[in-house]
Scaffold this motif. Structure first.
Motif, PDB file in Angstrom:
ATOM      1  N   THR A 166      54.103   8.478 -23.907  1.00  0.00           N
ATOM      2  CA  THR A 166      53.167   9.329 -24.654  1.00  0.00           C
ATOM      3  C   THR A 166      51.745   8.842 -24.426  1.00  0.00           C
ATOM      4  OG1 THR A 166      54.845   9.730 -26.357  1.00  0.00           O
ATOM      5  CG2 THR A 166      52.554  10.205 -26.929  1.00  0.00           C
ATOM      6  N   LEU A 167      50.849   9.735 -24.073  1.00  0.00           N
ATOM      7  CA  LEU A 167      49.484   9.339 -23.724  1.00  0.00           C
ATOM      8  C   LEU A 167      48.587   9.150 -24.942  1.00  0.00           C
ATOM      9  CD1 LEU A 167      47.579   8.809 -21.351  1.00  0.00           C
ATOM     10  CD2 LEU A 167      47.037  11.251 -21.331  1.00  0.00           C
ATOM     11  N   PHE A 168      48.879   9.850 -26.050  1.00  0.00           N
ATOM     12  CA  PHE A 168      47.996   9.851 -27.225  1.00  0.00           C
ATOM     13  C   PHE A 168      46.590  10.303 -26.798  1.00  0.00           C
ATOM     14  CE2 PHE A 168      51.227   6.627 -28.205  1.00  0.00           C
ATOM     15  CZ  PHE A 168      51.718   7.111 -29.394  1.00  0.00           C
ATOM     16  N   ASP A 169      46.490  11.573 -26.436  1.00  0.00           N
ATOM     17  CA  ASP A 169      45.261  12.114 -25.869  1.00  0.00           C
ATOM     18  C   ASP A 169      44.057  11.907 -26.778  1.00  0.00           C
ATOM     19  OD1 ASP A 169      47.034  12.973 -23.979  1.00  0.00           O
ATOM     20  OD2 ASP A 169      46.940  15.095 -24.524  1.00  0.00           O
ATOM     21  N   TYR A 170      42.954  11.450 -26.158  1.00  0.00           N
ATOM     22  CA  TYR A 170      41.672  11.259 -26.837  1.00  0.00           C
ATOM     23  C   TYR A 170      41.857  10.545 -28.179  1.00  0.00           C
ATOM     24  CZ  TYR A 170      40.409  14.614 -23.262  1.00  0.00           C
ATOM     25  OH  TYR A 170      40.242  15.235 -22.052  1.00  0.00           O
ATOM     26  N   THR A 206      37.387   3.707 -45.792  1.00  0.00           N
ATOM     27  CA  THR A 206      37.165   3.397 -44.382  1.00  0.00           C
ATOM     28  C   THR A 206      36.371   2.114 -44.213  1.00  0.00           C
ATOM     29  OG1 THR A 206      37.220   5.737 -43.788  1.00  0.00           O
ATOM     30  CG2 THR A 206      36.172   4.242 -42.238  1.00  0.00           C
ATOM     31  N   LEU A 207      36.892   1.228 -43.362  1.00  0.00           N
ATOM     32  CA  LEU A 207      36.174   0.006 -42.993  1.00  0.00           C
ATOM     33  C   LEU A 207      35.541   0.125 -41.620  1.00  0.00           C
ATOM     34  CD1 LEU A 207      38.696  -2.760 -44.199  1.00  0.00           C
ATOM     35  CD2 LEU A 207      36.601  -1.986 -45.330  1.00  0.00           C
ATOM     36  N   ALA A 208      36.260   0.664 -40.650  1.00  0.00           N
ATOM     37  CA  ALA A 208      35.744   0.766 -39.286  1.00  0.00           C
ATOM     38  C   ALA A 208      36.383   1.956 -38.593  1.00  0.00           C
ATOM     39  CB  ALA A 208      36.021  -0.524 -38.518  1.00  0.00           C
ATOM     40  N   VAL A 209      35.604   2.596 -37.695  1.00  0.00           N
ATOM     41  CA  VAL A 209      36.049   3.802 -37.002  1.00  0.00           C
ATOM     42  C   VAL A 209      35.709   3.678 -35.519  1.00  0.00           C
ATOM     43  CG1 VAL A 209      35.855   6.315 -36.818  1.00  0.00           C
ATOM     44  CG2 VAL A 209      35.677   5.211 -39.055  1.00  0.00           C
ATOM     45  N   GLU A 210      36.640   4.110 -34.671  1.00  0.00           N
ATOM     46  CA  GLU A 210      36.395   4.119 -33.234  1.00  0.00           C
ATOM     47  C   GLU A 210      35.750   5.433 -32.805  1.00  0.00           C
ATOM     48  OE1 GLU A 210      38.852   3.694 -28.989  1.00  0.00           O
ATOM     49  OE2 GLU A 210      39.928   4.105 -30.850  1.00  0.00           O
ATOM     50  N   THR A 211      34.728   5.339 -31.981  1.00  0.00           N
ATOM     51  CA  THR A 211      34.194   6.525 -31.318  1.00  0.00           C
ATOM     52  C   THR A 211      35.081   6.831 -30.121  1.00  0.00           C
ATOM     53  OG1 THR A 211      31.923   6.023 -31.993  1.00  0.00           O
ATOM     54  CG2 THR A 211      32.210   7.515 -30.131  1.00  0.00           C
ATOM     55  N   VAL A 212      35.609   8.055 -30.051  1.00  0.00           N
ATOM     56  CA  VAL A 212      36.561   8.394 -28.985  1.00  0.00           C
ATOM     57  C   VAL A 212      35.912   8.169 -27.626  1.00  0.00           C
ATOM     58  CG1 VAL A 212      37.957  10.225 -27.962  1.00  0.00           C
ATOM     59  CG2 VAL A 212      37.754  10.045 -30.455  1.00  0.00           C
ATOM     60  N   ASN A 213      36.589   7.330 -26.816  1.00  0.00           N
ATOM     61  CA  ASN A 213      36.012   6.930 -25.543  1.00  0.00           C
ATOM     62  C   ASN A 213      37.010   6.996 -24.403  1.00  0.00           C
ATOM     63  OD1 ASN A 213      33.821   5.866 -23.977  1.00  0.00           O
ATOM     64  ND2 ASN A 213      34.847   3.882 -23.988  1.00  0.00           N
ATOM     65  N   TYR A 214      38.299   7.191 -24.739  1.00  0.00           N
ATOM     66  CA  TYR A 214      39.341   7.171 -23.722  1.00  0.00           C
ATOM     67  C   TYR A 214      40.076   8.503 -23.663  1.00  0.00           C
ATOM     68  CZ  TYR A 214      38.813   2.075 -23.855  1.00  0.00           C
ATOM     69  OH  TYR A 214      38.314   0.799 -23.805  1.00  0.00           O
ATOM     70  N   GLY A 260      43.281  13.807 -30.138  1.00  0.00           N
ATOM     71  CA  GLY A 260      42.553  15.072 -29.976  1.00  0.00           C
ATOM     72  C   GLY A 260      41.203  15.066 -30.642  1.00  0.00           C
ATOM     73  N   PHE A 261      40.428  13.975 -30.453  1.00  0.00           N
ATOM     74  CA  PHE A 261      39.103  13.855 -31.084  1.00  0.00           C
ATOM     75  C   PHE A 261      39.208  13.994 -32.605  1.00  0.00           C
ATOM     76  CE2 PHE A 261      37.979  15.070 -26.741  1.00  0.00           C
ATOM     77  CZ  PHE A 261      36.988  14.146 -26.441  1.00  0.00           C
ATOM     78  N   TYR A 262      40.161  13.276 -33.196  1.00  0.00           N
ATOM     79  CA  TYR A 262      40.390  13.258 -34.646  1.00  0.00           C
ATOM     80  C   TYR A 262      40.870  14.606 -35.181  1.00  0.00           C
ATOM     81  CZ  TYR A 262      38.366   8.612 -34.834  1.00  0.00           C
ATOM     82  OH  TYR A 262      38.142   7.282 -34.644  1.00  0.00           O
ATOM     83  N   ASP A 263      41.564  15.363 -34.328  1.00  0.00           N
ATOM     84  CA  ASP A 263      42.128  16.635 -34.760  1.00  0.00           C
ATOM     85  C   ASP A 263      43.521  16.473 -35.361  1.00  0.00           C
ATOM     86  OD1 ASP A 263      42.227  19.669 -34.699  1.00  0.00           O
ATOM     87  OD2 ASP A 263      43.963  19.195 -33.455  1.00  0.00           O
TER      88      ASP A 263
END
Length: 427
Positions: free
Chosen positions: A156-160, A172-180, A213-216
């Motif tokens: 499974t790739l786990f897209d974006y 929320t403590l920390a959040v990743e900016t989608v980069n992959y 999916g960009f937090y979708d």
């Protein structure tokens, strides 16, 4: 003739009706209750023996397609006629995903379990189970980020993907900016610390969420109990020199790392030649403020950069100016850990008092407790000495030690481990 043959067949397949019954099965349980393809499945046949001499002679099972055939054969040695509870477990193992039926038979066994207990479903294992969290720590050179190291053992790739770290209250403590585009076999992720979130001290509990999916789409969740400061007494890190173009370079470049007191804690020599245009070394530093200094005596060409690398995701590089003047790169190493659980302080609060003399150092506990063992480590993470004492004061000789910072681990008689930092100067 046909009536006789039919009677024989019925006797062979329904021993509980036409033969003696020794094991009455009232219930069938599947464990785990909701199995997946990664689970070893066990079937439990629960009921009663018909007497004190009943025993199981053999148990066999076979999986044919989506049917699980189980045969439990019983016999009776004779004895008191009384119902005796009995459970017979049959380990089936892992099965492909799908719906399965259970067919129970056997000599002396009567299947009286409800019809609905004769079937079960095996679901495919969640791809989240194949995501392995290797580490979650502060970024080595940025106090605004935490680094997550994961491995993906599934297809499974786990897209974006985007990871989120939350505290026990779900804040929320920390959040990743989608980069992959997806999560690779080995993957590093930088999560930006929320500006209003409190900086934790020591270990804390919370949860780690993965969105795609960009937090979708919400994909996975894991509970975490983590200390964002890596274990001490020091952390491995790598000074490096590289040539990123222009020409092949042959050069030997001395380097040194200085602490905030301008004390040299590590030194070395970078070497570039031929096809080898990258060189790095390994040192072990405690959290704090440092400077990496390079000394190039004359221009050698190329485009040289020097810097520090802690992990695949945490590094920095700056240009090396080829003007025979030492180049300096200052950096803070795990800044949130400097005064936390992994920081090492040489003062009396550590429980060890240090006195310097011309021959080395005297170590003693504040409360007069004996020191059982002393280990001396240098800045590159090498253990230089390990001695047992059992005395309230220990003298540690500095003979043969180069100038720099050393870490001493003292194991007290109580079992407590106390670490202190020692500095040897050029004097």
């Amino acid at each position: 003739m046909r009536s006789t043959l039919l009677l024989v067949l019925l006797l062979d397949t329904t021993p509980g009706v036409f033969g003696q019954t020794y094991f009455y099965v009232d219930e069938i349980q599947v464990s785990p209750a909701a199995p997946t393809t990664s689970d070893a499945i066990t079937l439990s046949f629960m009921g009663n023996f018909s007497g004190g001499g009943v025993y199981v002679t053999s148990v066999t099972h076979q999986v044919v397609g989506n049917l699980v055939y189980v045969q439990i054969n019983c016999a009776d040695l004779g004895g008191i006629t009384v119902l005796i509870p009995h459970t017979e477990q049959v380990v089936i193992g892992q099965l492909p995903a799908g719906s399965y039926g259970i067919l129970l038979s056997g000599t002396g066994t009567d299947d009286l379990a409800p019809t609905f207990q004769h079937s079960f479903n095996v679901s495919g294992a969640s791809a989240c189970d194949s995501l392995i969290v290797h580490s979650l720590t502060w970024s080595a050179f940025s106090g605004d980020h935490v680094e997550l190291h994961v491995a993906n053992a599934s297809t499974t790739l786990f897209d974006y993907p985007g990871f989120v770290l939350l505290d026990p209250n779900g804040d929320t403590l920390a959040v990743e900016t989608v980069n992959y585009f997806g999560i690779a076999t080995d993957s590093w992720h930088a999560l930006t610390w929320h500006p209003s979130a409190a900086i934790p001290t020591g270990a804390f509990t919370g949860s780690l969420h993965l969105w795609t999916g960009f937090y979708d789409t919400f994909a996975c969740s894991w509970p975490v109990n983590v200390d964002l400061c890596p274990p001490g007494p020091c952390i491995e890190v790598h000074p490096f020199l590289q040539n990123i173009g222009g020409a092949l370079v042959t050069a030997s470049v001395p380097w040194a790392i200085l602490d905030e007191d301008q004390t040299t804690v590590a030194t070395g020599l970078f070497g570039l030649s031929g096809s080898t245009q990258f060189d790095l070394d390994t040192v072990c530093l405690e959290p704090g403020s440092y400077a990496l200094v390079t000394y190039l005596t004359s221009p050698v060409g190329g485009q040289l950069q020097f810097g520090m690398q802690a992990t695949m995701a945490s590094s920095f590089a700056i240009p090396l100016v080829q003007d025979a003047v030492p180049d300096t790169a200052t950096f803070t190493f795990f800044e949130h850990c400097e005064d936390g659980t992994n920081g090492i302080s040489p003062d009396a609060a550590t429980g060890i008092e240090v006195r310097y003399d011309a021959e080395g150092w005297w170590l003693a506990t504040n409360a007069g407790m004996p020191i059982d063992q002393v280990e001396l480590w240098n800045a590159t993470g090498q253990r230089l000495r390990s001695d047992r004492h059992g005395t309230q004061q220990v003298h540690l000789s500095s003979a043969g030690l180069a100038p720099g910072i050393y870490i001493v681990n003292c194991t007290l008689q109580s079992g407590q481990l106390v670490s202190v930092k020692l500095v040897k100067t050029n004097r």
